[in-house]
Scaffold this active site. Structure first.
Site, PDB file in Angstrom:
ATOM      1  CG  MET A  27     -25.842   3.429  15.018  1.00  0.00           C
ATOM      2  SD  MET A  27     -26.820   4.829  15.566  1.00  0.00           S
ATOM      3  CE  MET A  27     -25.567   6.069  15.777  1.00  0.00           C
ATOM      4  CG  HIS A  75     -17.230   0.109  13.479  1.00  0.00           C
ATOM      5  ND1 HIS A  75     -17.261   1.263  12.739  1.00  0.00           N
ATOM      6  CD2 HIS A  75     -18.133   0.277  14.479  1.00  0.00           C
ATOM      7  CE1 HIS A  75     -18.147   2.096  13.261  1.00  0.00           C
ATOM      8  NE2 HIS A  75     -18.687   1.530  14.319  1.00  0.00           N
ATOM      9  CD  GLN A 130     -28.457   5.030  19.007  1.00  0.00           C
ATOM     10  OE1 GLN A 130     -28.797   3.861  18.958  1.00  0.00           O
ATOM     11  NE2 GLN A 130     -27.183   5.377  19.189  1.00  0.00           N
ATOM     12  CG  ASP A 150     -19.507   4.686  22.059  1.00  0.00           C
ATOM     13  OD1 ASP A 150     -19.535   5.911  21.884  1.00  0.00           O
ATOM     14  OD2 ASP A 150     -19.296   3.880  21.141  1.00  0.00           O
TER      15      ASP A 150
HETATM   16  O1  PAF Z   1     -22.631   2.566  19.346  1.00  0.00           O
HETATM   17  C1  PAF Z   1     -23.436   2.531  18.406  1.00  0.00           C
HETATM   18  O2  PAF Z   1     -23.062   2.549  17.222  1.00  0.00           O
HETATM   19  C2  PAF Z   1     -24.921   2.484  18.723  1.00  0.00           C
HETATM   20  O3  PAF Z   1     -25.232   3.233  19.837  1.00  0.00           O
HETATM   21  C3  PAF Z   1     -25.474   1.057  18.820  1.00  0.00           C
HETATM   22  C4  PAF Z   1     -24.869   0.297  19.987  1.00  0.00           C
HETATM   23  C5  PAF Z   1     -25.215   0.301  17.534  1.00  0.00           C
HETATM   24  C6  PAF Z   1     -26.985   1.101  19.059  1.00  0.00           C
HETATM   25  O4  PAF Z   1     -27.639   1.760  18.022  1.00  0.00           O
END
Ligand code: PAF
Length: 281
Positions: free
Chosen positions: A30, A37, A61, A150
């Site tokens: 996101m 990342h 979400q 996560d």
């Molecule tokens: O972990 C995230 O950044 C989000 O939940 C994802 C997997 C990109 C889905 O929007």
């Protein structure tokens, strides 16, 4: 690096790469990109010919009172970051492209979405499942890279991929931490300097709990109480939950055995931080 906003266009580029026999690694995000990342990107680059990164702040979400509006959107910074990391394609769709006005579909993953964060964020994991299904349909990667921070998202997406026979391998990468142990997260930006100094207590408490279990503790309640006490005595964090669950099913454990996921969510002011640790008994 190509920046693509159009679904048709990215499909064409990926189809060309596949015709050349190139494997596709995919890192969905996101945005507000950070070193966590970067580790997913680097893993994908090592293992695939083409790495695709998506940046999409997924409205489906976020709950009504959550931070969708405030969530950091830093397109130029993210593109520069991705370029430095040598991402091949960055997919940056608009909300209308992903969810046009005519959009009617939803996805529901049962049981595994009801524990841990799911208890406090109803609908959150269905929103994640929906957008990831859509992104997987568009990008059609060979491998999907996710972060262990996560943990519940990883479990839900593994279940989704299995249930819907989506032909993708899931690679879960270790949580990347700051030097003081705080798990990297885009939401760390919300912390005040004082909260930032306090927040590493989460990982310290999880490690302490692991030590307790390794020393023989098997009572779930004792482990949870110990973590809660450490957090309360050392920070202003407001505990939302601390749970010990089976690492696969995410169902609560009475006695500690097998592969245990100790997971927590704690509010520090406006920042809701999550973290977890797995203990193999
Ligand atoms: O972990 C995230 O950044 C989000 O939940 C994802 C997997 C990109 C889905 O929007």
């Amino acid at each position: 690096m190509q920046i693509i906003t159009d679904i048709k266009k990215i499909r064409t580029i990926i189809a060309q790469a596949k015709r050349r026999g190139q494997s596709i690694g995919f890192v969905p995000t996101m945005g507000a990109l950070h070193t966590g990342h970067a580790s997913l990107i680097q893993k994908s680059r090592r293992e695939n010919a083409v790495t695709v990164l998506s940046v999409f702040v997924n409205p489906k979400q976020f709950g009504a009172r959550e931070d969708f509006a405030a969530y950091p959107r830093e397109k130029n910074k993210d593109c520069l970051f991705a370029k430095k990391q040598k991402v091949d394609i960055i997919f940056y769709p608009s909300v209308n492209k992903i969810y046009p006005r005519s959009f009617l579909t939803s996805i529901k993953v049962d049981r595994i979405t009801k524990t841990l964060c799911g208890r406090f964020r109803p609908g959150h994991f269905d929103g994640v499942a929906l957008v990831v299904t859509k992104l997987l349909n568009i990008v059609t990667p060979d491998v999907l890279y996710l972060g262990q921070k996560d943990a519940q998202q990883c479990a839900v997406l593994k279940q989704l991929v299995r249930d819907l026979d989506i032909p993708v391998k899931i690679n879960i990468c270790p949580t990347v931490r700051e030097n003081d142990g705080l798990a990297m997260s885009s939401r760390n930006q919300y912390l005040t300097p004082k909260q930032r100094r306090e927040a590493p207590v989460l990982y310290r408490a999880l490690r302490d709990a692991r030590q307790k279990i390794q020393n023989g503790e098997r009572r779930t309640a004792r482990v949870i109480k110990h973590i809660a006490a450490l957090i309360r005595h050392n920070s202003s964090g407001r505990i939302q939950y601390i749970e010990c669950v089976n690492a696969d099913t995410l169902q609560p454990l009475q006695g500690l055995r097998g592969e245990v996921l100790i997971a927590l969510a704690v509010w520090f002011g406006k920042a809701r931080l999550i973290d977890n640790i797995i203990v193999k008994i």
